[in-house]
Design a protein around this motif. Structure first.
Motif, PDB file in Angstrom:
ATOM      1  N   VAL A  36       0.837  -1.205   0.000  1.00 45.43           N
ATOM      2  CA  VAL A  36       0.000   0.000   0.000  1.00 45.43           C
ATOM      3  C   VAL A  36       0.874   1.258   0.000  1.00 45.43           C
ATOM      4  O   VAL A  36       0.639   2.180  -0.792  1.00 45.43           O
ATOM      5  N   VAL A  37       1.883   1.303   0.858  1.00 46.16           N
ATOM      6  CA  VAL A  37       2.769   2.462   0.914  1.00 46.16           C
ATOM      7  C   VAL A  37       3.528   2.614  -0.404  1.00 46.16           C
ATOM      8  O   VAL A  37       3.708   3.735  -0.893  1.00 46.16           O
ATOM      9  N   GLY A  38       3.945   1.520  -0.992  1.00 43.51           N
ATOM     10  CA  GLY A  38       4.658   1.584  -2.268  1.00 43.51           C
ATOM     11  C   GLY A  38       3.802   2.130  -3.394  1.00 43.51           C
ATOM     12  O   GLY A  38       4.245   2.980  -4.169  1.00 43.51           O
ATOM     13  N   ILE A  39       2.565   1.677  -3.483  1.00 43.98           N
ATOM     14  CA  ILE A  39       1.677   2.135  -4.554  1.00 43.98           C
ATOM     15  C   ILE A  39       1.269   3.585  -4.333  1.00 43.98           C
ATOM     16  O   ILE A  39       1.368   4.422  -5.241  1.00 43.98           O
ATOM     17  N   ILE A  40       0.828   3.930  -3.128  1.00 47.15           N
ATOM     18  CA  ILE A  40       0.408   5.305  -2.854  1.00 47.15           C
ATOM     19  C   ILE A  40       1.622   6.248  -2.912  1.00 47.15           C
ATOM     20  O   ILE A  40       1.518   7.372  -3.419  1.00 47.15           O
ATOM     21  N   GLY A  41       2.759   5.796  -2.416  1.00 46.26           N
ATOM     22  CA  GLY A  41       3.976   6.610  -2.482  1.00 46.26           C
ATOM     23  C   GLY A  41       4.408   6.887  -3.911  1.00 46.26           C
ATOM     24  O   GLY A  41       4.868   7.989  -4.226  1.00 46.26           O
ATOM     25  N   SER A  42       4.255   5.918  -4.793  1.00 45.79           N
ATOM     26  CA  SER A  42       4.581   6.130  -6.202  1.00 45.79           C
ATOM     27  C   SER A  42       3.661   7.162  -6.830  1.00 45.79           C
ATOM     28  O   SER A  42       4.105   8.036  -7.581  1.00 45.79           O
ATOM     29  N   LEU A  43       2.382   7.070  -6.512  1.00 46.44           N
ATOM     30  CA  LEU A  43       1.432   8.060  -7.020  1.00 46.44           C
ATOM     31  C   LEU A  43       1.761   9.451  -6.482  1.00 46.44           C
ATOM     32  O   LEU A  43       1.703  10.445  -7.211  1.00 46.44           O
ATOM     33  N   LEU A  44       2.115   9.522  -5.202  1.00 44.93           N
ATOM     34  CA  LEU A  44       2.481  10.790  -4.581  1.00 44.93           C
ATOM     35  C   LEU A  44       3.748  11.364  -5.221  1.00 44.93           C
ATOM     36  O   LEU A  44       3.819  12.551  -5.522  1.00 44.93           O
ATOM     37  N   GLY A  45       4.747  10.498  -5.420  1.00 38.81           N
ATOM     38  CA  GLY A  45       5.989  10.944  -6.051  1.00 38.81           C
ATOM     39  C   GLY A  45       5.761  11.474  -7.456  1.00 38.81           C
ATOM     40  O   GLY A  45       6.303  12.516  -7.840  1.00 38.81           O
ATOM     41  N   LYS A  46       4.944  10.781  -8.225  1.00 36.32           N
ATOM     42  CA  LYS A  46       4.633  11.232  -9.580  1.00 36.32           C
ATOM     43  C   LYS A  46       3.896  12.557  -9.533  1.00 36.32           C
ATOM     44  O   LYS A  46       4.208  13.488 -10.288  1.00 36.32           O
ATOM     45  N   TYR A  47       2.918  12.685  -8.648  1.00 41.94           N
ATOM     46  CA  TYR A  47       2.140  13.911  -8.553  1.00 41.94           C
ATOM     47  C   TYR A  47       3.015  15.094  -8.136  1.00 41.94           C
ATOM     48  O   TYR A  47       2.991  16.148  -8.766  1.00 41.94           O
ATOM     49  N   LEU A  48       3.799  14.911  -7.064  1.00 39.94           N
ATOM     50  CA  LEU A  48       4.609  16.013  -6.548  1.00 39.94           C
ATOM     51  C   LEU A  48       5.704  16.440  -7.518  1.00 39.94           C
ATOM     52  O   LEU A  48       5.877  17.627  -7.798  1.00 39.94           O
TER      53      LEU A  48
END
Length: 92
Positions: A36-48
């Protein structure tokens, strides 16, 4: 379609695990939390970094490549730090 989901789960697990090692939360997190942290973190990294700051390489965050994994880990580390700030009231 099924292979896409399997790769997403595996890459998410890898990104979450690496981020939890960096942040020292590996003992607290299980496999599901890493995914969960990996998937949401990837989305966050892409967004930011890709969408807001316009860093071109960050568009690959979460993909199965060296750059994608690195940007995903950066986003996941930010996510874990934000969670720690909220839950532990840690100061910057």
């Amino acid at each position: 379609m099924i292979m896409t989901w399997i790769i997403t789960l595996l890459v998410g697990a890898l990104i979450g695990w690496i981020a939890s090692l960096i942040m020292g939360t590996d003992a607290e997190m299980g496999a599901f939390a890493n995914i969960v942290v990996g998937i949401i973190g990837s989305l966050l990294g892409k967004y930011l970094f890709a969408d807001l700051l316009g860093i071109g390489g960050a568009t690959s965050a979460g993909s199965f490549s060296i750059g994608g994994i690195l940007w995903g880990v950066v986003g996941a580390v930010i996510l874990i730090y934000a969670i720690q700030l909220i839950t532990h009231r840690r100061t910057i």
